[in-house]
Motif scaffolding. Structure first.
Motif, PDB file in Angstrom:
ATOM      1  N   ARG A  21       5.275  -3.632  -0.339  1.00  0.00           N
ATOM      2  CA  ARG A  21       4.954  -2.553  -1.297  1.00  0.00           C
ATOM      3  C   ARG A  21       3.734  -2.936  -2.136  1.00  0.00           C
ATOM      4  NH1 ARG A  21       4.222   2.407  -2.381  1.00  0.00           N
ATOM      5  NH2 ARG A  21       4.746   3.035  -4.473  1.00  0.00           N
ATOM      6  N   ARG A  22       3.644  -4.210  -2.548  1.00  0.00           N
ATOM      7  CA  ARG A  22       2.498  -4.680  -3.324  1.00  0.00           C
ATOM      8  C   ARG A  22       1.198  -4.482  -2.544  1.00  0.00           C
ATOM      9  NH1 ARG A  22       3.003 -10.758  -4.625  1.00  0.00           N
ATOM     10  NH2 ARG A  22       2.643 -10.853  -2.398  1.00  0.00           N
ATOM     11  N   ALA A  23       1.217  -4.808  -1.254  1.00  0.00           N
ATOM     12  CA  ALA A  23       0.021  -4.627  -0.419  1.00  0.00           C
ATOM     13  C   ALA A  23      -0.339  -3.150  -0.295  1.00  0.00           C
ATOM     14  CB  ALA A  23       0.259  -5.242   0.959  1.00  0.00           C
ATOM     15  N   GLU A  24       0.655  -2.275  -0.152  1.00  0.00           N
ATOM     16  CA  GLU A  24       0.395  -0.831  -0.059  1.00  0.00           C
ATOM     17  C   GLU A  24      -0.210  -0.290  -1.344  1.00  0.00           C
ATOM     18  OE1 GLU A  24       4.230   0.747   0.772  1.00  0.00           O
ATOM     19  OE2 GLU A  24       4.234   0.094   2.862  1.00  0.00           O
ATOM     20  N   LEU A  25       0.276  -0.784  -2.490  1.00  0.00           N
ATOM     21  CA  LEU A  25      -0.213  -0.293  -3.779  1.00  0.00           C
ATOM     22  C   LEU A  25      -1.652  -0.701  -4.048  1.00  0.00           C
ATOM     23  CD1 LEU A  25       2.976  -0.960  -5.887  1.00  0.00           C
ATOM     24  CD2 LEU A  25       1.962   1.276  -5.460  1.00  0.00           C
ATOM     25  N   ARG A  26      -2.096  -1.797  -3.460  1.00  0.00           N
ATOM     26  CA  ARG A  26      -3.460  -2.275  -3.695  1.00  0.00           C
ATOM     27  C   ARG A  26      -4.495  -1.599  -2.801  1.00  0.00           C
ATOM     28  NH1 ARG A  26      -2.265  -8.679  -4.393  1.00  0.00           N
ATOM     29  NH2 ARG A  26      -1.491  -8.533  -6.523  1.00  0.00           N
ATOM     30  N   GLU A  27      -4.046  -0.880  -1.795  1.00  0.00           N
ATOM     31  CA  GLU A  27      -4.971  -0.235  -0.875  1.00  0.00           C
ATOM     32  C   GLU A  27      -4.847   1.272  -0.994  1.00  0.00           C
ATOM     33  OE1 GLU A  27      -4.608  -1.818   3.010  1.00  0.00           O
ATOM     34  OE2 GLU A  27      -4.674  -3.878   2.313  1.00  0.00           O
ATOM     35  N   GLY A  28      -5.704   1.982  -0.316  1.00  0.00           N
ATOM     36  CA  GLY A  28      -5.658   3.436  -0.328  1.00  0.00           C
ATOM     37  C   GLY A  28      -6.680   4.016  -1.279  1.00  0.00           C
ATOM     38  N   PRO A  29      -6.712   5.336  -1.388  1.00  0.00           N
ATOM     39  CA  PRO A  29      -7.744   5.997  -2.206  1.00  0.00           C
ATOM     40  C   PRO A  29      -7.572   5.769  -3.704  1.00  0.00           C
ATOM     41  CG  PRO A  29      -6.182   7.603  -1.377  1.00  0.00           C
ATOM     42  CD  PRO A  29      -5.835   6.296  -0.734  1.00  0.00           C
ATOM     43  N   ALA A  30      -6.359   5.531  -4.175  1.00  0.00           N
ATOM     44  CA  ALA A  30      -6.118   5.328  -5.609  1.00  0.00           C
ATOM     45  C   ALA A  30      -5.204   4.129  -5.788  1.00  0.00           C
ATOM     46  CB  ALA A  30      -5.494   6.577  -6.232  1.00  0.00           C
TER      47      ALA A  30
END
Length: 137
Positions: A102-111
Motif C-alpha cells: 500500500r505504501r508503494a501504491e500511495l507514492r506513485e500515480g498522478p496524485a
C-alpha cells in the motif's frame, strides 16, 4: 471587543448577539464564548496591534535576487519522504507485507499521498512481531 470579566481582558470578534448577550470568537480563530453586552468595551490601540498580529496569516518569505528584499514565496512547500528510512516488512508477516505494498501504491500515480505512505511506514515499524509481554486473560 474586549471582555473585561477576565483578568488582563480577553479580545474577541462579535459573531452574534441576542437579549443582551453576545457570542465572541478569539482573534485568529478558536472556541467561542458568551459574554454579557455590558461587560464589553472597544479595544485600546495597543490591543488592536495584538489583535492584528494574532489574526494576520503568516506567509512564507524568500530573498528576491540581488535586491536582498523579502518577498512572499508563491511556491508551495512539498515535503517528500526518502525511501532510505523505510522499515522493511517482517518476513512472513501478512499485515506488514500489505502495508508495504500500500505504501508503494500511495507514492506513485498522478496524485501521490506522502502523508498516508508515511503512516504505512509507521504502522510497519510499530507492528508487534514478538509475543506480548503480558498474556491476555
Amino acid at each position: 471587543m474586549i471582555d473585561t470579566r477576565f483578568s488582563g481582558a480577553r479580545a474577541g470578534r462579535v459573531t452574534a448577539h441576542e437579549a443582551g448577550t453576545v457570542r465572541l470568537v478569539p482573534p485568529g480563530g478558536g472556541g467561542w464564548w458568551h459574554a454579557p453586552g455590558d461587560g464589553l468595551r472597544p479595544p485600546t490601540p495597543e490591543e488592536w496591534e495584538r489583535i492584528r498580529v494574532l489574526s494576520t496569516p503568516v506567509r512564507p518569505l524568500r530573498l528576491d535576487g540581488d535586491a536582498h528584499q523579502l518577498r512572499p514565496d508563491p511556491r508551495p512547500v512539498v515535503l517528500t519522504a526518502g525511501t532510505d528510512a523505510d522499515p522493511a516488512p517482517a518476513e512472513g508477516c501478512t499485515p506488514c507485507a500489505l502495508l508495504a505494498r500500500r505504501r508503494a501504491e500511495l507514492r506513485e500515480g498522478p496524485a501521490p499521498d506522502w502523508s498516508a505512505a508515511t503512516d504505512c511506514s509507521v504502522e510497519i515499524r510499530n507492528h508487534p512481531h514478538a509475543p506480548p509481554k503480558l498474556p491476555r486473560p
